[in-house]
Design a protein around this motif. Structure first.
Motif, PDB file in Angstrom:
ATOM      1  N   GLY A 175       0.812  -1.214   0.000  1.00 36.05           N
ATOM      2  CA  GLY A 175       0.000   0.000   0.000  1.00 36.05           C
ATOM      3  C   GLY A 175       0.839   1.254   0.000  1.00 36.05           C
ATOM      4  O   GLY A 175       1.951   1.286   0.529  1.00 36.05           O
ATOM      5  N   MET A 176       0.274   2.304  -0.600  1.00 37.97           N
ATOM      6  CA  MET A 176       0.930   3.605  -0.710  1.00 37.97           C
ATOM      7  C   MET A 176       0.095   4.668   0.004  1.00 37.97           C
ATOM      8  O   MET A 176      -1.122   4.760  -0.218  1.00 37.97           O
ATOM      9  CB  MET A 176       1.090   3.965  -2.196  1.00 37.97           C
ATOM     10  CG  MET A 176       1.357   5.433  -2.497  1.00 37.97           C
ATOM     11  SD  MET A 176       2.970   5.964  -1.907  1.00 37.97           S
ATOM     12  CE  MET A 176       2.975   7.684  -2.400  1.00 37.97           C
ATOM     13  N   SER A 177       0.712   5.446   0.899  1.00 41.10           N
ATOM     14  CA  SER A 177       0.065   6.573   1.553  1.00 41.10           C
ATOM     15  C   SER A 177      -1.210   6.135   2.287  1.00 41.10           C
ATOM     16  O   SER A 177      -1.132   5.363   3.237  1.00 41.10           O
ATOM     17  CB  SER A 177      -0.229   7.663   0.518  1.00 41.10           C
ATOM     18  OG  SER A 177      -0.628   8.858   1.131  1.00 41.10           O
ATOM     19  N   MET A 178      -2.390   6.577   1.863  1.00 38.91           N
ATOM     20  CA  MET A 178      -3.622   6.154   2.506  1.00 38.91           C
ATOM     21  C   MET A 178      -3.767   4.644   2.447  1.00 38.91           C
ATOM     22  O   MET A 178      -4.270   4.012   3.390  1.00 38.91           O
ATOM     23  CB  MET A 178      -4.840   6.821   1.853  1.00 38.91           C
ATOM     24  CG  MET A 178      -6.157   6.519   2.544  1.00 38.91           C
ATOM     25  SD  MET A 178      -7.608   7.180   1.683  1.00 38.91           S
ATOM     26  CE  MET A 178      -7.976   5.818   0.558  1.00 38.91           C
ATOM     27  N   GLY A 179      -3.343   4.037   1.347  1.00 40.24           N
ATOM     28  CA  GLY A 179      -3.410   2.578   1.229  1.00 40.24           C
ATOM     29  C   GLY A 179      -2.548   1.898   2.270  1.00 40.24           C
ATOM     30  O   GLY A 179      -2.934   0.878   2.851  1.00 40.24           O
ATOM     31  N   ALA A 180      -1.365   2.471   2.551  1.00 39.96           N
ATOM     32  CA  ALA A 180      -0.475   1.913   3.562  1.00 39.96           C
ATOM     33  C   ALA A 180      -1.066   2.081   4.957  1.00 39.96           C
ATOM     34  O   ALA A 180      -1.007   1.170   5.790  1.00 39.96           O
ATOM     35  CB  ALA A 180       0.888   2.589   3.480  1.00 39.96           C
ATOM     36  N   ALA A 181      -1.646   3.258   5.232  1.00 40.52           N
ATOM     37  CA  ALA A 181      -2.268   3.504   6.531  1.00 40.52           C
ATOM     38  C   ALA A 181      -3.464   2.577   6.742  1.00 40.52           C
ATOM     39  O   ALA A 181      -3.705   2.093   7.861  1.00 40.52           O
ATOM     40  CB  ALA A 181      -2.717   4.965   6.631  1.00 40.52           C
ATOM     41  N   THR A 182      -4.207   2.310   5.672  1.00 37.31           N
ATOM     42  CA  THR A 182      -5.350   1.399   5.762  1.00 37.31           C
ATOM     43  C   THR A 182      -4.892  -0.008   6.111  1.00 37.31           C
ATOM     44  O   THR A 182      -5.537  -0.712   6.903  1.00 37.31           O
ATOM     45  CB  THR A 182      -6.129   1.392   4.432  1.00 37.31           C
ATOM     46  OG1 THR A 182      -6.501   2.725   4.085  1.00 37.31           O
ATOM     47  CG2 THR A 182      -7.393   0.543   4.544  1.00 37.31           C
ATOM     48  N   ILE A 183      -3.773  -0.438   5.532  1.00 36.01           N
ATOM     49  CA  ILE A 183      -3.216  -1.755   5.868  1.00 36.01           C
ATOM     50  C   ILE A 183      -2.853  -1.803   7.352  1.00 36.01           C
ATOM     51  O   ILE A 183      -3.166  -2.779   8.056  1.00 36.01           O
ATOM     52  CB  ILE A 183      -1.971  -2.046   5.004  1.00 36.01           C
ATOM     53  CG1 ILE A 183      -2.380  -2.282   3.549  1.00 36.01           C
ATOM     54  CG2 ILE A 183      -1.214  -3.275   5.536  1.00 36.01           C
ATOM     55  CD1 ILE A 183      -1.204  -2.404   2.589  1.00 36.01           C
ATOM     56  N   LEU A 184      -2.208  -0.749   7.850  1.00 33.15           N
ATOM     57  CA  LEU A 184      -1.809  -0.719   9.256  1.00 33.15           C
ATOM     58  C   LEU A 184      -3.012  -0.818  10.192  1.00 33.15           C
ATOM     59  O   LEU A 184      -2.918  -1.415  11.274  1.00 33.15           O
ATOM     60  CB  LEU A 184      -1.030   0.567   9.547  1.00 33.15           C
ATOM     61  CG  LEU A 184       0.421   0.607   9.026  1.00 33.15           C
ATOM     62  CD1 LEU A 184       0.991   2.010   9.113  1.00 33.15           C
ATOM     63  CD2 LEU A 184       1.291  -0.378   9.792  1.00 33.15           C
ATOM     64  N   LYS A 185      -4.134  -0.254   9.788  1.00 30.23           N
ATOM     65  CA  LYS A 185      -5.347  -0.322  10.621  1.00 30.23           C
ATOM     66  C   LYS A 185      -6.098  -1.634  10.427  1.00 30.23           C
ATOM     67  O   LYS A 185      -6.608  -2.219  11.392  1.00 30.23           O
ATOM     68  CB  LYS A 185      -6.272   0.860  10.303  1.00 30.23           C
ATOM     69  CG  LYS A 185      -7.504   0.966  11.196  1.00 30.23           C
ATOM     70  CD  LYS A 185      -8.269   2.249  10.905  1.00 30.23           C
ATOM     71  CE  LYS A 185      -9.410   2.462  11.889  1.00 30.23           C
ATOM     72  NZ  LYS A 185     -10.528   1.511  11.697  1.00 30.23           N
ATOM     73  N   ALA A 186      -6.171  -2.112   9.196  1.00 30.79           N
ATOM     74  CA  ALA A 186      -7.014  -3.275   8.889  1.00 30.79           C
ATOM     75  C   ALA A 186      -6.467  -4.581   9.437  1.00 30.79           C
ATOM     76  O   ALA A 186      -7.230  -5.439   9.908  1.00 30.79           O
ATOM     77  CB  ALA A 186      -7.198  -3.393   7.377  1.00 30.79           C
ATOM     78  N   VAL A 187      -5.156  -4.780   9.368  1.00 27.13           N
ATOM     79  CA  VAL A 187      -4.572  -6.067   9.780  1.00 27.13           C
ATOM     80  C   VAL A 187      -4.914  -6.410  11.225  1.00 27.13           C
ATOM     81  O   VAL A 187      -5.443  -7.492  11.501  1.00 27.13           O
ATOM     82  CB  VAL A 187      -3.052  -6.081   9.525  1.00 27.13           C
ATOM     83  CG1 VAL A 187      -2.397  -7.266  10.216  1.00 27.13           C
ATOM     84  CG2 VAL A 187      -2.772  -6.135   8.025  1.00 27.13           C
ATOM     85  N   PRO A 188      -4.654  -5.529  12.204  1.00 26.60           N
ATOM     86  CA  PRO A 188      -5.057  -5.880  13.566  1.00 26.60           C
ATOM     87  C   PRO A 188      -6.565  -5.781  13.805  1.00 26.60           C
ATOM     88  O   PRO A 188      -7.125  -6.544  14.601  1.00 26.60           O
ATOM     89  CB  PRO A 188      -4.300  -4.865  14.425  1.00 26.60           C
ATOM     90  CG  PRO A 188      -4.030  -3.705  13.526  1.00 26.60           C
ATOM     91  CD  PRO A 188      -3.850  -4.292  12.156  1.00 26.60           C
TER      92      PRO A 188
END
Length: 315
Positions: A175-188
């Motif tokens: 993920g890039m930018s918002m996509g990366a932040a979404t990954i950080l939130k979604a996984v846990p």
């Protein structure tokens, strides 16, 4: 004297209320993408004086960016429904020969899946199946409201579960930018178990993301940041102050590759360092791109990006 003070008091009150109304409009426009037929994207130099004044006061009427480029390798279009019953549109490209796994790629705020085709092409050439979807309110997907990754975690889970249900066991999230932040939130948040994660330019908190956007526009960060965070949270039914990707990083146990550009005007080195320090994984690496900012490292520093990503995937 009393009349003067009373007048000054009313003037300041009206000014305060007017400023708050403007901030509410700005927060609304920042988290709303119009359909292409409802708004036309214009650069500041293309705007009339009236349009510039309107944008400065009430925010830009940003349309969904059209998907202009398609994969130059085999793919099929897939449509899935998130829990909000919005149709998400994506491209799935099977691996060439025996698959090494599946890479699910997520774009940034105001972008779409065609903007990460360079990365997808590289993964595809390396022997992976690639899956690219537009977040809600972006590209060809339904919806108009964007929460900068807060609720988009449901989009990510929808696609992840679809890939997993097709029998894939080696899932990599990129993920890039918002996509990366979404990954950080979604996984846990959803207890997802990707084998590896690659995140580029994630912001540390939503508050810092707003500050970064204002800095890039050369606008004073306070009190505007606090007001945008307050009104954005109120309008989009979310707890923006609690949206902290840097904190979620503590729950990551799988291998993580974190990448950042030295000239990034939106995400600071301090944010990036805090995310890296918080990552709970014992297998993690931070790569800094000296010649890049908040942009595609694959396109801008191609050789370095391919080297770092290939080494990470081949561990």
């Amino acid at each position: 004297m009393k009349k003067t003070l009373r007048f000054l008091g009313w003037f300041l009150l009206v000014l305060f209320l007017f400023f708050n109304v403007l901030m509410a409009f700005q927060a609304y426009r920042f988290t709303y993408f119009y359909e292409p037929q409802e708004a036309v994207f214009r650069r500041p130099e293309q705007m009339s004086a009236g349009e510039k004044i309107s944008a400065a006061l009430f925010g830009f009427r940003a349309p969904k960016r059209p998907v202009k480029e398609k994969p130059d390798f085999p793919y099929q279009t897939v449509r899935l429904k998130n829990t909000a019953q919005q149709t998400l549109v994506g491209w799935v490209s099977p691996a060439r020969g025996k698959s090494k796994g599946t890479v699910i790629l997520w774009h940034g705020h105001g972008s779409n899946k065609s903007r990460v085709l360079a990365e997808a092409r590289s993964f595809h050439k390396s022997g992976y199946q690639t899956v690219l979807f537009d977040f809600r309110a972006h590209g060809q997907s339904e919806g108009n409201i964007c929460t900068i990754g807060y609720k988009e975690t449901d989009d990510l889970r929808t696609v992840y579960n679809w890939v997993k249900a097709r029998g894939e066991s080696n899932i990599i999230l990129w993920g890039m930018s918002m996509g990366a932040a979404t990954i950080l939130k979604a996984v846990p948040e959803y207890a997802l178990k990707p084998k590896k994660v690659i995140i580029e330019c994630p912001f540390g908190t939503l508050e810092e993301a707003i500050k970064g956007r204002l800095r890039s526009l050369h606008i004073p960060v306070q009190p505007i940041t606090s007001l945008l965070l307050f009104y954005g949270s109120l309008e989009r039914d979310m707890d923006g102050a609690a949206y902290q990707p840097a904190t979620y990083a503590k729950q990551f146990e799988m291998p993580v590759l974190l990448q950042w550009g030295r000239s990034d005007p939106r995400v600071s080195q301090a944010e990036t360092g805090r995310i890296f320090k918080n990552l709970g994984s014992t297998n993690k690496k931070l790569v800094i791109y000296e010649e890049s900012g908040h942009q595609s490292f694959c396109r801008h520093e191609t050789d370095k990006w391919k080297k770092e990503v290939t080494e990470f995937l081949n561990q």
